[in-house]
Design a protein around this motif. Structure first.
Motif, PDB file in Angstrom:
ATOM      1  N   LEU A   1      14.757  51.713  96.057  1.00  0.00           N
ATOM      2  CA  LEU A   1      16.107  51.424  96.430  1.00  0.00           C
ATOM      3  C   LEU A   1      16.440  52.031  97.478  1.00  0.00           C
ATOM      4  CD1 LEU A   1      18.493  51.280  93.198  1.00  0.00           C
ATOM      5  CD2 LEU A   1      17.072  49.283  94.079  1.00  0.00           C
ATOM      6  N   ASP A   2      17.050  51.601  98.623  1.00  0.00           N
ATOM      7  CA  ASP A   2      17.615  52.139  99.754  1.00  0.00           C
ATOM      8  C   ASP A   2      18.870  53.065  99.528  1.00  0.00           C
ATOM      9  OD1 ASP A   2      19.606  50.394  99.985  1.00  0.00           O
ATOM     10  OD2 ASP A   2      18.863  49.225 101.534  1.00  0.00           O
ATOM     11  N   ARG A   3      19.322  53.664 100.438  1.00  0.00           N
ATOM     12  CA  ARG A   3      20.674  54.525 100.108  1.00  0.00           C
ATOM     13  C   ARG A   3      21.887  53.792  99.661  1.00  0.00           C
ATOM     14  NH1 ARG A   3      19.929  59.007 105.074  1.00  0.00           N
ATOM     15  NH2 ARG A   3      18.089  60.017 104.470  1.00  0.00           N
ATOM     16  N   GLN A   4      21.816  52.379 100.039  1.00  0.00           N
ATOM     17  CA  GLN A   4      22.823  51.584  99.831  1.00  0.00           C
ATOM     18  C   GLN A   4      22.518  50.963  98.263  1.00  0.00           C
ATOM     19  OE1 GLN A   4      21.665  51.182 103.253  1.00  0.00           O
ATOM     20  NE2 GLN A   4      23.386  53.006 103.451  1.00  0.00           N
ATOM     21  N   GLY A   5      21.574  51.403  97.722  1.00  0.00           N
ATOM     22  CA  GLY A   5      21.332  50.699  96.481  1.00  0.00           C
ATOM     23  C   GLY A   5      20.398  49.469  96.407  1.00  0.00           C
ATOM     24  N   GLN A   6      20.030  48.922  97.616  1.00  0.00           N
ATOM     25  CA  GLN A   6      19.406  47.743  97.802  1.00  0.00           C
ATOM     26  C   GLN A   6      18.099  47.707  97.629  1.00  0.00           C
ATOM     27  OE1 GLN A   6      21.204  44.502  98.318  1.00  0.00           O
ATOM     28  NE2 GLN A   6      23.030  46.127  98.031  1.00  0.00           N
TER      29      GLN A   6
ATOM     30  N   SER B   1      22.189  45.886  89.214  1.00  0.00           N
ATOM     31  CA  SER B   1      22.369  46.202  90.422  1.00  0.00           C
ATOM     32  C   SER B   1      23.327  47.642  90.196  1.00  0.00           C
ATOM     33  CB  SER B   1      23.575  45.265  90.931  1.00  0.00           C
ATOM     34  OG  SER B   1      24.332  45.686  91.989  1.00  0.00           O
TER      35      SER B   1
ATOM     36  N   GLN C   1      24.911  49.291  92.389  1.00  0.00           N
ATOM     37  CA  GLN C   1      26.252  49.316  93.269  1.00  0.00           C
ATOM     38  C   GLN C   1      27.430  48.635  92.212  1.00  0.00           C
ATOM     39  OE1 GLN C   1      25.170  47.101  96.799  1.00  0.00           O
ATOM     40  NE2 GLN C   1      25.852  48.474  98.227  1.00  0.00           N
ATOM     41  N   LYS C   2      27.041  47.446  91.784  1.00  0.00           N
ATOM     42  CA  LYS C   2      27.825  46.674  90.835  1.00  0.00           C
ATOM     43  C   LYS C   2      27.931  47.115  89.319  1.00  0.00           C
ATOM     44  CE  LYS C   2      27.583  42.464  93.685  1.00  0.00           C
ATOM     45  NZ  LYS C   2      27.129  41.070  93.424  1.00  0.00           N
TER      46      LYS C   2
END
Length: 377
Positions: free
Chosen positions: A75-80, A114, A116-117
């Motif tokens: 995952l990248d720093r944004q969680g993607q 996810s 993020q979510k």
């Protein structure tokens, strides 16, 4: 080795990738020697080198994206999700399996989790391969919701991956930065993955720890075995023994009537080690699940030789002080973190490093293993 993920800035896990391998090894050797310099002159054996690609026997694949467009990687720093299916570090059997696992996610409509979510089910897929090409695949899920869907696709998965030996579900219910949880549900008849190491077959269960680089693990065990063979102790303990690598190799070269005891906190690893004992009909070797420090402090008599192979944090002050007072003449310390090694050595002033060796378990990174022979002064 060139890596298009590294060149594109998508993955920088191999922080030394642009450094020639010979220079990487020189740097690790210098680092280890500098850290151990305060203990005076000691004999450094030639470092053990690794293949610079196709050496990792396990893949920890974070699942991102969607069920129909999944990513398997990090995952990248944004969680993607960042897809790393072409990573060159994995053994060929793992590289062949990753695209199949991506197809499985699509077929079974397995919803990635996810970060993020905080929604979704499939968090990680953990793949381990033996040198023979057999596979263990573990699906780390948030709950049991997808188990039925996974079971429906098992026959298809076996068709696509004929060397698939063990499939399991691991439950990691919490939103935490961990790779796996404590609960494991095995979906196949087979429960262990045989790992050939030197002339021994070690059995790996889903939650058993095993070194990432099989060839380098074999070299570590051979080095420990060589030192034990010269000492010929009557008793030996292997603390933090994992699936029993050091203990089982030591038992092969010890004399008749000698005893070997392996202690490991993971009950799964201990079951793996016990299976090897039964399979080879070995006498005088015992494995037990428990805390290494608690075990040592609870014994009346220390062993003649002690092997410790702790996690990165080292053995810690309490066990180090016990070893210092125990009177044990010979300790073999296998360390994956030389900084914690020297911290532990400071608490064992009567034990002097006499021989050491850098073992390159992790090419292209700053990490390495150091195995050290300690003798009481």
């Amino acid at each position: 080795m060139r890596c298009h993920y590294f060149d594109a800035g998508l993955c920088r896990s191999c922080s030394l990738l642009e450094t020639p391998y010979a220079d990487q090894l020189t740097g690790k050797q210098h680092d280890a020697q500098t850290l151990l310099e305060p203990w005076g002159s000691l004999s450094w054996l030639p470092p053990v080198t690794s293949a610079d690609q196709a050496f990792r026997n396990k893949a920890k694949l974070v699942v991102g994206g969607t069920s129909q467009q999944p990513t398997l990687g990090i995952l990248d720093r944004q969680g993607q999700g960042i897809d790393l299916t072409d990573c060159q570090l994995y053994l060929p059997a793992i590289s062949r399996a990753i695209p199949v696992l991506a197809d499985l996610i699509r077929r079974a409509d397995l919803t990635p989790y996810s970060v993020q979510k905080r929604k979704g089910e499939l968090k990680n897929i953990l793949v381990t391969a033996s040198d023979s090409g057999e596979l263990m695949v573990r699906f780390v899920l948030r709950s049991k919701k997808l188990i039925v869907a996974l079971k429906r696709e098992l026959s298809w998965l076996h068709e696509q991956l004929p060397q698939l030996a063990v499939v399991s579900v691991n439950l990691l219910r919490e939103h935490v930065a961990l790779v796996e949880g404590n609960e494991e549900i095995i979906l196949t008849e087979r429960t262990t993955l045989p790992m050939q190491v030197n002339d021994l077959t070690l059995h790996l269960r889903p939650q058993s720890f095993f070194q990432t680089n099989t060839e380098i693990a074999a070299a570590l065990y051979r080095q420990g075995q060589e030192w034990v063979a010269k000492a010929q102790p009557g008793t030996l303990w292997d603390l933090y023994c994992g699936v029993g690598g050091f203990a089982l190799h030591a038992a092969q070269v010890m004399g008749e009537g000698s005893t070997v005891t392996g202690i490991e906190v993971s009950a799964e690893a201990i079951e793996s080690a016990r299976r090897t004992v039964v399979e080879y009909g070995l006498d005088g070797i015992t494995f037990a699940a428990g805390d290494a420090t608690t075990f040592a402090l609870g014994q009346v008599e220390p062993p003649e030789v002690l092997v410790v192979n702790p996690p990165r944090r080292g053995i810690g002050g309490e066990l180090a002080h016990w070893i210092e007072k125990s009177g044990i003449d010979m300790v073999i310390y296998s360390s994956c973190n030389a900084k914690s090694l020297v911290k532990d050595l400071a608490s064992m002033s009567s034990l002097k490093p006499v021989t050491a060796r850098v073992v390159d378990m992790f090419p292209h990174s700053t990490h390495y293993e150091t195995i050290v022979l300690l003798q009481r002064a």
